[in-house]
Scaffold this motif. Structure first.
Motif, PDB file in Angstrom:
ATOM      1  N   ALA A 295      18.324 -20.550  69.449  1.00 25.39           N
ATOM      2  CA  ALA A 295      18.730 -20.099  70.781  1.00 25.39           C
ATOM      3  C   ALA A 295      20.120 -19.471  70.680  1.00 25.39           C
ATOM      4  O   ALA A 295      21.089 -20.156  70.333  1.00 25.39           O
ATOM      5  CB  ALA A 295      18.745 -21.264  71.760  1.00 25.39           C
ATOM      6  N   PHE A 296      20.189 -18.195  70.937  1.00 22.80           N
ATOM      7  CA  PHE A 296      21.440 -17.412  70.912  1.00 22.80           C
ATOM      8  C   PHE A 296      22.137 -17.604  72.256  1.00 22.80           C
ATOM      9  O   PHE A 296      21.600 -17.204  73.290  1.00 22.80           O
ATOM     10  CB  PHE A 296      21.079 -15.959  70.632  1.00 22.80           C
ATOM     11  CG  PHE A 296      22.201 -14.959  70.703  1.00 22.80           C
ATOM     12  CD1 PHE A 296      23.534 -15.311  70.600  1.00 22.80           C
ATOM     13  CD2 PHE A 296      21.892 -13.608  70.859  1.00 22.80           C
ATOM     14  CE1 PHE A 296      24.544 -14.367  70.660  1.00 22.80           C
ATOM     15  CE2 PHE A 296      22.891 -12.646  70.916  1.00 22.80           C
ATOM     16  CZ  PHE A 296      24.216 -13.035  70.818  1.00 22.80           C
ATOM     17  N   CYS A 297      23.340 -18.202  72.231  1.00 21.85           N
ATOM     18  CA  CYS A 297      24.055 -18.573  73.460  1.00 21.85           C
ATOM     19  C   CYS A 297      25.421 -17.891  73.510  1.00 21.85           C
ATOM     20  O   CYS A 297      26.465 -18.536  73.332  1.00 21.85           O
ATOM     21  CB  CYS A 297      24.223 -20.093  73.530  1.00 21.85           C
ATOM     22  SG  CYS A 297      22.690 -21.026  73.367  1.00 21.85           S
ATOM     23  N   PRO A 298      25.456 -16.581  73.729  1.00 24.97           N
ATOM     24  CA  PRO A 298      26.716 -15.839  73.598  1.00 24.97           C
ATOM     25  C   PRO A 298      27.800 -16.264  74.571  1.00 24.97           C
ATOM     26  O   PRO A 298      28.985 -16.304  74.208  1.00 24.97           O
ATOM     27  CB  PRO A 298      26.293 -14.391  73.850  1.00 24.97           C
ATOM     28  CG  PRO A 298      25.030 -14.481  74.646  1.00 24.97           C
ATOM     29  CD  PRO A 298      24.342 -15.707  74.139  1.00 24.97           C
ATOM     30  N   TYR A 343      25.742  -8.378  74.197  1.00 28.29           N
ATOM     31  CA  TYR A 343      26.093  -7.020  73.782  1.00 28.29           C
ATOM     32  C   TYR A 343      27.506  -6.984  73.202  1.00 28.29           C
ATOM     33  O   TYR A 343      27.761  -6.363  72.164  1.00 28.29           O
ATOM     34  CB  TYR A 343      25.979  -6.075  74.981  1.00 28.29           C
ATOM     35  CG  TYR A 343      26.394  -4.657  74.681  1.00 28.29           C
ATOM     36  CD1 TYR A 343      25.507  -3.773  74.073  1.00 28.29           C
ATOM     37  CD2 TYR A 343      27.675  -4.208  74.990  1.00 28.29           C
ATOM     38  CE1 TYR A 343      25.889  -2.473  73.785  1.00 28.29           C
ATOM     39  CE2 TYR A 343      28.065  -2.904  74.704  1.00 28.29           C
ATOM     40  CZ  TYR A 343      27.172  -2.043  74.107  1.00 28.29           C
ATOM     41  OH  TYR A 343      27.541  -0.756  73.809  1.00 28.29           O
ATOM     42  N   LYS A 344      28.429  -7.684  73.862  1.00 27.54           N
ATOM     43  CA  LYS A 344      29.820  -7.706  73.401  1.00 27.54           C
ATOM     44  C   LYS A 344      29.965  -8.447  72.079  1.00 27.54           C
ATOM     45  O   LYS A 344      30.755  -8.051  71.209  1.00 27.54           O
ATOM     46  CB  LYS A 344      30.707  -8.330  74.475  1.00 27.54           C
ATOM     47  CG  LYS A 344      30.722  -7.535  75.773  1.00 27.54           C
ATOM     48  CD  LYS A 344      31.360  -8.329  76.897  1.00 27.54           C
ATOM     49  CE  LYS A 344      31.170  -7.635  78.233  1.00 27.54           C
ATOM     50  NZ  LYS A 344      31.652  -8.470  79.363  1.00 27.54           N
ATOM     51  N   LYS A 352      25.084  -2.779  67.350  1.00 25.37           N
ATOM     52  CA  LYS A 352      24.619  -2.406  68.684  1.00 25.37           C
ATOM     53  C   LYS A 352      23.479  -3.328  69.118  1.00 25.37           C
ATOM     54  O   LYS A 352      22.696  -3.784  68.286  1.00 25.37           O
ATOM     55  CB  LYS A 352      24.122  -0.956  68.698  1.00 25.37           C
ATOM     56  CG  LYS A 352      25.205   0.073  68.433  1.00 25.37           C
ATOM     57  CD  LYS A 352      26.148   0.197  69.625  1.00 25.37           C
ATOM     58  CE  LYS A 352      27.084   1.392  69.476  1.00 25.37           C
ATOM     59  NZ  LYS A 352      28.048   1.246  68.379  1.00 25.37           N
ATOM     60  N   LEU A 353      23.400  -3.585  70.412  1.00 23.09           N
ATOM     61  CA  LEU A 353      22.281  -4.340  70.975  1.00 23.09           C
ATOM     62  C   LEU A 353      21.584  -3.438  71.982  1.00 23.09           C
ATOM     63  O   LEU A 353      22.053  -3.243  73.108  1.00 23.09           O
ATOM     64  CB  LEU A 353      22.777  -5.629  71.638  1.00 23.09           C
ATOM     65  CG  LEU A 353      21.694  -6.555  72.196  1.00 23.09           C
ATOM     66  CD1 LEU A 353      20.736  -6.990  71.090  1.00 23.09           C
ATOM     67  CD2 LEU A 353      22.311  -7.781  72.854  1.00 23.09           C
ATOM     68  N   ASN A 354      20.472  -2.871  71.567  1.00 23.89           N
ATOM     69  CA  ASN A 354      19.725  -1.962  72.423  1.00 23.89           C
ATOM     70  C   ASN A 354      19.169  -2.713  73.631  1.00 23.89           C
ATOM     71  O   ASN A 354      18.738  -3.864  73.504  1.00 23.89           O
ATOM     72  CB  ASN A 354      18.575  -1.335  71.618  1.00 23.89           C
ATOM     73  CG  ASN A 354      17.815  -0.294  72.397  1.00 23.89           C
ATOM     74  OD1 ASN A 354      16.932  -0.618  73.185  1.00 23.89           O
ATOM     75  ND2 ASN A 354      18.159   0.976  72.189  1.00 23.89           N
ATOM     76  N   PRO A 355      19.159  -2.091  74.820  1.00 24.42           N
ATOM     77  CA  PRO A 355      18.660  -2.805  75.998  1.00 24.42           C
ATOM     78  C   PRO A 355      17.204  -3.253  75.884  1.00 24.42           C
ATOM     79  O   PRO A 355      16.815  -4.255  76.483  1.00 24.42           O
ATOM     80  CB  PRO A 355      18.848  -1.810  77.144  1.00 24.42           C
ATOM     81  CG  PRO A 355      19.125  -0.497  76.506  1.00 24.42           C
ATOM     82  CD  PRO A 355      19.731  -0.789  75.185  1.00 24.42           C
ATOM     83  N   VAL A 414      22.343  -0.427  82.396  1.00 19.34           N
ATOM     84  CA  VAL A 414      23.203  -0.622  83.575  1.00 19.34           C
ATOM     85  C   VAL A 414      22.854  -1.938  84.265  1.00 19.34           C
ATOM     86  O   VAL A 414      23.741  -2.719  84.647  1.00 19.34           O
ATOM     87  CB  VAL A 414      23.081   0.567  84.542  1.00 19.34           C
ATOM     88  CG1 VAL A 414      23.779   0.268  85.870  1.00 19.34           C
ATOM     89  CG2 VAL A 414      23.664   1.835  83.915  1.00 19.34           C
ATOM     90  N   MET A 415      21.562  -2.215  84.425  1.00 20.03           N
ATOM     91  CA  MET A 415      21.138  -3.464  85.057  1.00 20.03           C
ATOM     92  C   MET A 415      21.659  -4.664  84.284  1.00 20.03           C
ATOM     93  O   MET A 415      22.130  -5.656  84.857  1.00 20.03           O
ATOM     94  CB  MET A 415      19.610  -3.511  85.135  1.00 20.03           C
ATOM     95  CG  MET A 415      19.031  -4.816  85.662  1.00 20.03           C
ATOM     96  SD  MET A 415      19.476  -5.183  87.381  1.00 20.03           S
ATOM     97  CE  MET A 415      18.503  -3.939  88.247  1.00 20.03           C
ATOM     98  N   MET A 416      21.604  -4.586  82.958  1.00 24.96           N
ATOM     99  CA  MET A 416      22.002  -5.711  82.122  1.00 24.96           C
ATOM    100  C   MET A 416      23.512  -5.847  81.993  1.00 24.96           C
ATOM    101  O   MET A 416      24.006  -6.905  81.601  1.00 24.96           O
ATOM    102  CB  MET A 416      21.379  -5.557  80.731  1.00 24.96           C
ATOM    103  CG  MET A 416      19.870  -5.704  80.732  1.00 24.96           C
ATOM    104  SD  MET A 416      19.142  -5.214  79.154  1.00 24.96           S
ATOM    105  CE  MET A 416      17.460  -5.817  79.368  1.00 24.96           C
ATOM    106  N   THR A 417      24.249  -4.804  82.327  1.00 26.66           N
ATOM    107  CA  THR A 417      25.700  -4.849  82.234  1.00 26.66           C
ATOM    108  C   THR A 417      26.338  -5.197  83.575  1.00 26.66           C
ATOM    109  O   THR A 417      27.282  -6.001  83.638  1.00 26.66           O
ATOM    110  CB  THR A 417      26.252  -3.503  81.725  1.00 26.66           C
ATOM    111  OG1 THR A 417      25.606  -3.177  80.494  1.00 26.66           O
ATOM    112  CG2 THR A 417      27.752  -3.570  81.501  1.00 26.66           C
TER     113      THR A 417
END
Length: 438
Positions: A295-298, A343-344, A352-355, A414-417
């Motif tokens: 589980a990736f928990c940024p 993404y950051k 890069k993390l593509n949407p 844009v939605m994800m940011t």
């Protein structure tokens, strides 16, 4: 009581879901999109999906069609690591992992010996998940069995597909929060028999992390996994460098952190390890061999200063990865905001993390991590109708920015940011509306 499901209902909007991992099949082959789509739901399951112009011709005239404008339907989001007892301590200041546990987490979890308190928090917690478009989650309780009863009771009432378990913790914690190998085994066994497989609920054997369990308790966890079909195993792994060193001191006979779990038969296709920031190649290889997931928990990794998750490394080893908000070290229930932070994290590593990869992690990737892709995480006919409706104009800035967007990829990014709970217009679980924005 659970509300009755509508017999048949259709939903019309732009519709998008993941059908593969972009790292494996490429971006273009990883998603399915209908600019003017129609999804038909019958008795809580998706029965048809496609272009509205094609499906409307054969849709019976008496089937109601709910239409959304300037909106996007996606599968409900999947949170592969979150602590419901930490809802009330989210945004607690100034510590890294081990001190944070001592100063904030353990005092908050002590309150869950009171079933009434657990009931109240479970209701708040599930309401927040649904407000944020999350329909499935892998959830920590506390050491108290009543914390798990409270959670499952609230999830069953809403007919949600949820996974949870009682924390097993027999050392290196306050006495009021510790159990024993035998009591944790017996308490977990009773909860498994009461809840596992009931409706849409699943049980996860849940040792908190290696430092708070003796070898005897970890062996009891492994015993439970061998006694019941389809159980999950949920714990933490290699989140913090100090934690990793502590595990080496506590288990000098094992070859590293992951090997502690492996030695006790805790790696499997339904084992989910939160974080996995500080893993060596041999550990990654072993996770892949056992089909275990990370589980990736940024958000929590940044908040606690734990480190940066190496997603490309996991992709290279073909390890299943889902997203986790990790509330309360994570600072938002929103998977959209979690994607923003992911993404950051990638940017800080020159990646890069593509949407479309983000969409995969938030939906189908999470479902695959939980071995639930035949039920949730996508909109394939035959799966359960867990989905969310995202509003392209949820804030003035969102609407203005969307007006400049020229492609689906740009709109999704844009939605994800910019998106958060305000972007979630409606959430559905098993075909029922379980959240509708004011």
């Amino acid at each position: 009581m659970t509300q009755p499901k509508q017999t048949i209902q259709a939903y019309r909007a732009a519709i998008l879901d993941s059908i593969g991992d972009p790292a494996e099949v490429g971006i273009e082959a990883s998603y399915r999109y209908f600019e003017d789509g129609l999804m038909v739901v019958e008795n809580g399951q998706i029965t048809a999906l496609g272009e509205a112009s094609n499906l409307l011709k054969d849709l019976p005239a008496d089937v109601p069609v709910k239409q959304y404008t300037d909106a996007l339907i996606t599968p409900g989001f999947i949170d592969t690591h979150i602590h419901y007892p930490q809802t009330g301590m989210i945004a607690s200041y100034g510590e890294q992992l081990l001190d944070w546990l001592e100063n904030y987490t353990f005092p908050a979890e002590h309150r869950f010996e009171d079933k009434k308190h657990a009931d109240e928090v479970a209701d708040i917690f599930l309401t927040e998940l649904l407000r944020n478009g999350t329909t499935t989650a892998l959830v920590f309780g506390t050491v108290h069995p009543q914390s798990v009863d409270a959670f499952f009771e609230a999830a069953e009432q809403r007919d949600l597909r949820m996974i949870a378990g009682k924390v097993m913790m027999d050392r290196n914690a306050p006495e009021t929060l510790t159990d024993t190998p035998e009591s944790s085994y017996q308490d977990s066994k009773a909860l498994i028999e009461r809840w596992h497989g009931k409706g849409r609920l699943h049980y996860a054997v849940t040792p908190r992390f290696a430092p708070t369990s003796t070898s005897e308790q970890l062996a009891a966890a492994g015993k439970l996994l061998g006694e019941y079909e389809g159980l999950y195993m949920h714990t933490h792994l290699s989140e913090n460098k100090q934690e990793v060193e502590w595990v080496k001191e506590l288990f000098p006979e094992q070859n590293g952190y992951l090997d502690v779990y492996d030695h006790h038969n805790l790696l499997s296709e339904r084992s989910v390890f939160a974080h996995g920031i500080h893993l060596c190649d041999d550990e990654c290889k072993r996770l892949a061999e056992t089909d275990s997931a990370i589980a990736f928990c940024p958000t929590s990794n940044l908040f606690l200063g734990s480190g940066l998750f190496d997603l490309p490394k996991m992709e290279a080893h073909k390890i299943k990865v889902g997203l986790g908000t990790d509330v309360g070290a994570g600072t938002s229930f929103s998977i959209l905001q979690t994607i923003n932070e992911a993404y950051k994290v990638m940017q800080l590593q020159g990646e890069k993390l593509n949407p479309f990869k983000s969409l995969y992690l938030a939906t189908l990737g999470g479902a695959r991590a939980l071995k639930l892709e035949d039920k949730v995480g996508n909109l394939e006919p035959g799966t359960e109708a867990d989905f969310t409706v995202l509003d392209y104009n949820s804030t003035p800035l969102m609407g203005y920015r969307m007006a400049q967007a020229k492609t689906l990829e740009e709109r999704l990014f844009v939605m994800m940011t910019l998106g958060d709970d305000r972007a979630v217009q409606e959430t559905f679980a098993a075909g029922r509306s379980v959240y509708l924005r004011d």
